[in-house]
Design an enzyme around this catalytic site. Structure first.
Site, mmCIF file in Angstrom:
data_model
loop_
_atom_site.group_PDB
_atom_site.id
_atom_site.type_symbol
_atom_site.label_atom_id
_atom_site.label_comp_id
_atom_site.label_asym_id
_atom_site.label_seq_id
_atom_site.Cartn_x
_atom_site.Cartn_y
_atom_site.Cartn_z
ATOM 1 N N ASP B 180 4.152 32.513 -49.586
ATOM 2 C CA ASP B 180 3.483 31.707 -50.527
ATOM 3 C C ASP B 180 3.537 30.005 -50.285
ATOM 4 O O ASP B 180 4.845 29.741 -50.134
ATOM 5 C CB ASP B 180 3.603 31.886 -51.947
ATOM 6 C CG ASP B 180 2.989 31.388 -53.040
ATOM 7 O OD1 ASP B 180 1.772 31.734 -53.043
ATOM 8 O OD2 ASP B 180 3.302 30.208 -53.630
ATOM 9 N N ASN B 188 -4.420 20.451 -53.915
ATOM 10 C CA ASN B 188 -5.661 20.319 -54.247
ATOM 11 C C ASN B 188 -5.928 19.136 -55.296
ATOM 12 O O ASN B 188 -6.941 18.524 -55.198
ATOM 13 C CB ASN B 188 -6.042 21.613 -55.005
ATOM 14 C CG ASN B 188 -6.442 22.660 -54.003
ATOM 15 O OD1 ASN B 188 -6.721 22.363 -52.896
ATOM 16 N ND2 ASN B 188 -6.098 24.236 -54.258
ATOM 17 N N HIS B 193 -9.883 19.284 -52.730
ATOM 18 C CA HIS B 193 -10.368 20.710 -52.224
ATOM 19 C C HIS B 193 -10.477 21.045 -50.767
ATOM 20 O O HIS B 193 -9.896 22.137 -50.133
ATOM 21 C CB HIS B 193 -11.264 21.609 -53.135
ATOM 22 C CG HIS B 193 -10.786 21.954 -54.471
ATOM 23 N ND1 HIS B 193 -9.883 23.237 -54.962
ATOM 24 C CD2 HIS B 193 -10.804 21.307 -55.758
ATOM 25 C CE1 HIS B 193 -9.639 23.010 -56.050
ATOM 26 N NE2 HIS B 193 -9.972 22.058 -56.613
ATOM 27 N N ASP B 197 -8.498 23.109 -48.447
ATOM 28 C CA ASP B 197 -8.956 24.145 -47.396
ATOM 29 C C ASP B 197 -8.465 24.100 -45.983
ATOM 30 O O ASP B 197 -7.894 24.919 -45.314
ATOM 31 C CB ASP B 197 -10.354 24.016 -47.476
ATOM 32 C CG ASP B 197 -10.994 24.767 -48.441
ATOM 33 O OD1 ASP B 197 -10.257 25.448 -49.411
ATOM 34 O OD2 ASP B 197 -12.289 24.579 -48.758
ATOM 35 N N GLU B 223 -3.364 30.969 -52.202
ATOM 36 C CA GLU B 223 -2.504 30.387 -51.027
ATOM 37 C C GLU B 223 -1.291 31.482 -50.764
ATOM 38 O O GLU B 223 -0.265 30.821 -50.393
ATOM 39 C CB GLU B 223 -2.086 29.092 -51.716
ATOM 40 C CG GLU B 223 -0.632 29.286 -52.691
ATOM 41 C CD GLU B 223 -1.343 29.374 -54.233
ATOM 42 O OE1 GLU B 223 -2.433 29.568 -54.343
ATOM 43 O OE2 GLU B 223 -0.532 28.824 -55.177
#
Lengths: 213, 346
Positions: B180, B188, B193, B197, B223
């Site tokens: 994780d 973010n 965002h 990405d 994530e």
């Protein structure tokens, strides 16, 4: 149940004998071709109304696992439709037995596509061996349309009728094939077209006559 | 009227070869001359397996035996067996393959006298590179996550069940890691965002570059990634995932894309790094996918609680009481959702 209107008891016995020989020879040929010991059970032969074929096939499959099917039409004087049915988990194992080292890892591929092609490839040979031997024993040479794969869950639909098929009688053959060492098995059904039943009867008469001293 | 069928066969957009019972070439049409770079005169009479030793494979030999013994047409699946003839792709073929992808069939050629004797076999070769490339692209789309290029959850669910079954059957080790990204929400929130990405894609690439071809990297959730380490004992898996953790921490992530223009002098323009936390579990006898994921998830949770940017090995025990596990709001019974831990978790 033999259809007494179609075959006399003698003719029906002779017919069963031919089928036994045909499937027996097919099993030998299959073992040679596949290089895997192949057994075919003594064929069951049924004459029935076309509308009852589906129920009969379903009864033979029982409530067991999902099946995949290869369908193939054959044509000649002996003509009809063949269905090879295999439980889904057995289809998956075919690849391990019959695919060569070039078989892709399958990581990026839908496994279903590989199974489909493998089952069609092997099903085509099993059907070809059985139908071809029967036809040859009866003095015919048959051709085949390419096999078609129907995935699980199966819709048996109009399993009893071929395209343009008419008539009130279906002649059905069933055998269980078994690749012994691999413990893979499935069922093969052949449905003779109504048009070829008269020829079959004639071929059986010729066979009986050939046995006369 | 006498018809010249050779002209017809030579005009076909697919290959036609005819071989005798010994596999020697009797006929080789124009298409095959072009695809193979060999003239018909050069191959005539020579055994096909001598010209192309790759044909000495079980499927081709089986099919040829079936043609001569059973007199049937046989099919050679491109999907199952790949190419039959090792031909180069024709000009203009898609770039996916090094060799022409072929769909082949073979069937009997009988004696003209009417005896029915099979004296030869024909082989039809069709170039299906275009269709195979399209199929491969579609298959990729079906199993890959578009952003990270890792496998998707659907593929993971199926593959995990298959690999557990295989490991059980052959008594082989299998390990699983849940990875994780730490504090991803802040990326973010602070950088947008698009940057988030890019970070996901960069972490995925860093993880992938440290894995073997045979290992499976999948995007498990927002994530979160799941890694299947095949044929790997837990201790070795722990070392591998520790190496991946360090690799991610050393991977610079571009804060802006090539088409983005951040405010001059803004800290947001500088490359940055991320860390990951991971839980690693080795498959135990009789364990199913859900239980294995649960133990890896519990280890991941411990890694987070111990300060993040670390890898923790799962213990052998079930991570939380069965009653609590049953209450887990899983999307399916096979794969619990670890991002929503039950209240009773440690």
């Amino acid at each position: 149940m033999p259809d007494r209107d179609t075959f006399s008891p003698l003719e029906f016995d002779a017919f069963k004998e031919i089928m036994n020989m045909g499937f027996g020879q097919a099993a030998v040929l299959l073992s040679e071709v596949m290089r895997v010991r192949t057994a075919l059970s003594v064929p069951q032969i049924r004459a029935m109304e076309p509308g009852l074929v589906r129920a009969y096939v379903e009864a033979q499959l029982g409530p067991s696992p999902s099946y995949s099917m290869v369908e193939q039409f054959f044509f000649g004087k002996f003509a009809g439709r063949s269905f090879l049915l295999m439980p889904e988990d057995q289809c998956r194992r075919l690849g391990a037995v019959f695919a060569d080292a070039a078989m892709p890892s399958g990581e990026e591929l839908e496994l279903g596509s590989l199974e489909r092609d493998m089952v069609m490839e092997i099903g085509n040979i099993i059907i070809g061996a059985c139908v071809g031997r029967i036809a040859e024993l009866l003095g015919d040479q048959v051709g085949f349309q390419p096999p078609r794969y129907l995935p699980s869950p199966l819709d048996l639909g109009n399993i009893g009728a071929g395209p343009g098929e008419s008539g009130d009688l279906a002649l059905l053959f069933r055998t269980v094939f078994h690749f012994k060492e691999e413990d893979i098995e499935g069922q093969l059904f052949l449905v003779a077209s109504h048009e070829s039943i008269a020829w079959l009867k004639e071929a059986v008469r010729r066979y009986i006559a050939s046995l006369a001293p | 009227m006498s018809l010249d069928f050779k002209q017809v066969v030579d005009g076909l957009g697919q290959g036609v070869a005819v071989v005798d019972r010994d596999g020697a070439v009797l006929y080789w049409n124009h298409w095959l001359e072009r695809a193979s770079g060999r003239r018909a005169e050069a191959v005539a009479g020579r055994p096909l397996t001598e010209l192309y030793p790759s044909l000495l494979n079980p499927a081709f030999e089986r099919n040829l035996r079936a043609v001569f013994s059973l007199g049937i047409v046989c099919y050679y699946s491109q999907l199952v067996h790949g190419t039959l003839f090792p031909f180069k792709p024709l000009p203009g073929s898609p770039p996916e393959f090094d060799a022409m992808q072929q769909r082949c069939s073979m069937g009997p050629v009988r004696d003209r006298s009417g005896s029915g004797e099979i004296v030869a076999a024909y082989i039809l070769v069709e170039d299906v590179s275009e269709a195979a490339a399209a199929q491969r692209r579609l298959a990729e789309l079906a199993v890959r996550d578009g952003l990270t290029k890792a496998f998707n959850r659907r593929y993971l669910d199926r593959r995990l069940a298959d690999e557990i079954a295989r490991a059980e059957r052959f008594g082989r080790p299998l390990s699983l890691a849940l990875v994780d990204i730490d504090h991803f929400k802040q990326v973010n929130d602070a950088r947008g965002h698009q940057c988030g990405d890019r970070a996901l894609a960069a972490v995925s690439a860093a993880l992938r570059s440290g894995l073997r071809e045979s290992d499976v990297l999948a995007r498990y959730g927002g994530e979160e990634f799941c890694i299947l380490l095949l044929e790997t004992e837990p201790a070795a898996a722990l070392a591998t995932v520790e190496r991946l953790r360090a690799a991610v921490a050393a991977t610079p992530i571009q804060a802006t894309g090539p088409d983005e223009e951040p405010a001059e002098g803004s800290f947001r323009a500088d490359p940055f790094t991320l860390t990951v936390s991971a839980g690693v579990a080795g498959l135990m006898p009789g364990e199913g996918p859900a239980a294995l994921l649960e133990r890896a998830d519990a280890a991941l949770y411990r890694a987070k609680r111990r300060g993040r940017n670390r890898v923790v090995a799962a213990g052998p025990e079930a991570p939380y009481p069965r009653a609590a596990a049953a209450a887990c709001p899983c999307p399916s019974s096979a794969t619990p959702n670890p991002r929503k831990p039950p209240a009773s978790r440690p």
